[in-house]
Design an enzyme around this catalytic site. Structure first.
Site, short mmCIF file in Angstrom:
data_model
loop_
_atom_site.label_atom_id
_atom_site.label_comp_id
_atom_site.label_asym_id
_atom_site.label_seq_id
_atom_site.Cartn_x
_atom_site.Cartn_y
_atom_site.Cartn_z
N SER A 10 1.60 -3.17 3.78
CA SER A 10 2.61 -2.11 3.86
C SER A 10 3.21 -1.72 2.51
O SER A 10 4.40 -1.44 2.40
CB SER A 10 3.71 -2.49 4.86
OG SER A 10 3.18 -2.58 6.16
N LYS A 29 -10.36 1.46 4.76
CA LYS A 29 -10.75 0.92 6.08
C LYS A 29 -11.70 1.89 6.78
O LYS A 29 -12.52 2.53 6.10
CB LYS A 29 -9.49 0.62 6.91
CG LYS A 29 -8.48 -0.22 6.11
CD LYS A 29 -7.37 -0.79 6.92
CE LYS A 29 -6.44 -1.55 6.00
NZ LYS A 29 -5.40 -2.28 6.70
N GLU A 79 -8.53 -8.32 8.88
CA GLU A 79 -9.08 -7.55 10.00
C GLU A 79 -10.49 -8.01 10.33
O GLU A 79 -10.90 -7.98 11.49
CB GLU A 79 -9.02 -6.05 9.68
CG GLU A 79 -7.59 -5.53 9.80
CD GLU A 79 -7.26 -4.36 8.88
OE1 GLU A 79 -8.17 -3.74 8.33
OE2 GLU A 79 -6.05 -4.09 8.73
N GLY A 111 -0.15 -2.97 7.74
CA GLY A 111 -0.12 -1.80 8.62
C GLY A 111 1.07 -1.74 9.57
O GLY A 111 1.08 -0.95 10.51
N HIS A 125 -11.05 -10.00 4.43
CA HIS A 125 -9.87 -9.26 4.90
C HIS A 125 -9.49 -9.76 6.30
O HIS A 125 -10.36 -10.04 7.13
CB HIS A 125 -10.17 -7.76 4.93
CG HIS A 125 -8.93 -6.95 5.12
ND1 HIS A 125 -8.33 -6.81 6.35
CD2 HIS A 125 -8.16 -6.27 4.23
CE1 HIS A 125 -7.24 -6.06 6.19
NE2 HIS A 125 -7.11 -5.73 4.92
N GLU A 140 -2.14 -11.28 1.43
CA GLU A 140 -1.77 -10.26 2.40
C GLU A 140 -1.28 -10.94 3.68
O GLU A 140 -2.09 -11.31 4.54
CB GLU A 140 -2.99 -9.40 2.76
CG GLU A 140 -3.55 -8.58 1.64
CD GLU A 140 -4.30 -7.35 2.15
OE1 GLU A 140 -3.87 -6.25 1.84
OE2 GLU A 140 -5.27 -7.52 2.89
N ASN A 194 -7.77 0.52 -0.01
CA ASN A 194 -8.64 0.11 1.09
C ASN A 194 -8.54 1.16 2.19
O ASN A 194 -7.57 1.19 2.93
CB ASN A 194 -8.18 -1.28 1.60
CG ASN A 194 -8.99 -1.76 2.79
OD1 ASN A 194 -10.00 -1.16 3.13
ND2 ASN A 194 -8.53 -2.84 3.41
#
Ligand code: PGA
Length: 250
Positions: free
Chosen positions: A212, A10, A95, A171, A93, A165, A8
């Site tokens: 991560s 991003k 985010e 991250g 996701h 996740e 991904n």
């Protein structure tokens, strides 16, 4: 089913950098035991798609809109993604849930439209640290799963990937222990068995982990959990590291 490693990218790369990275990865992955997918940004999909055509790597999108077409300024349709050669699409996701207000209902519709158009949805879910500490993971995950999959049917010719996740591990360099991820996989599998036949859960659903992941900890998830793949953000931006994740996890 083969394991699957999904990159991904991003909003981290412009077109030029996306092409350089795709090329480097492509050149290193001739014989793969796992499936590998790259999800570039929308604007790089077409060119990256051409670059990885006839390679072992599949193309995925980072999002899709939940209607087929119409007056939805700025959105991308599932048909366009298909035309560009995508076979996977990330949906829900964290985010997007956090920064763009994506909710379970939208995510549910996106999963349905992806399946209807024969793209494999990668349905992302996971708890925040506050939820983990105060509310408990089980109730939260079951709710996200039930809402996202409401009325979703999977048949023998379709597939879905569920990416666990934990938000606090995305991250941040913080890792969940594979054993703790495994507890969540068990919750998810139990729940899936309540909505779909066992044969579908076994043969048409893959549970993967994201948050991560790097070339060191990826093996731990392969050995100490039942993860059937990984969703990789930061570490997928470095060709060598991403390739060693693909090679080490199966
Ligand atoms: P990360 O991102 O590997 O950088 O934590 C994973 C993801 O957001 O899919």
């Amino acid at each position: 089913m083969k394991s699957i490693i999904i990159a991904n990218w991003k909003m981290n790369l412009d077109l030029k950098k996306s092409l350089v990275l795709a090329d480097k990865i492509k050149k290193q992955v001739a014989n793969l035991k796992s499936e590998a997918v790259i999800c570039p940004s929308f604007t790089a999909l077409s060119e990256v798609g051409k670059k990885i055509k006839r390679s072992k790597i599949a193309l995925g999108a980072q999002d899709v809109f939940y209607e087929e077409s119409g007056a939805y300024t700025g959105e991308e349709s599932i048909k366009t993604l298909k035309d560009l050669g995508c076979s996977y699409v990330l949906i829900g996701h964290s985010e997007r849930r956090i920064h763009l207000g994506e909710n379970d209902e939208m995510i549910n519709k996106k999963i349905k439209i992806a399946l209807k158009n024969k793209l494999t949805p990668v349905f992302c879910l996971g708890e925040s640290l506050v939820v983990r500490e105060r509310q408990g993971v089980e109730k939260f995950i079951i709710e996200q799963l039930q809402n996202g999959l409401e009325g979703v049917s999977i048949n023998k010719s379709s597939q879905i990937i569920i990416a666990y996740e934990p938000i606090w591990a995305i991250g941040t360099g913080k890792n969940i222990k594979p054993e703790d991820a495994e507890k969540v996989f068990m919750i998810i599998r139990d729940q899936l068995k309540k909505i779909w036949p066992l044969s579908i859960v076994k043969n048409n659903v893959r549970l993967i982990y994201g948050g991560s992941v790097n070339d060191k900890n990826c093996v731990e998830f392969a050995v100490r959990s039942s993860a059937q793949g990984l969703l990789v953000g930061g570490a997928s931006l470095k060709a060598d590291e991403f390739v060693s994740i693909i090679k080490n996890f199966y």
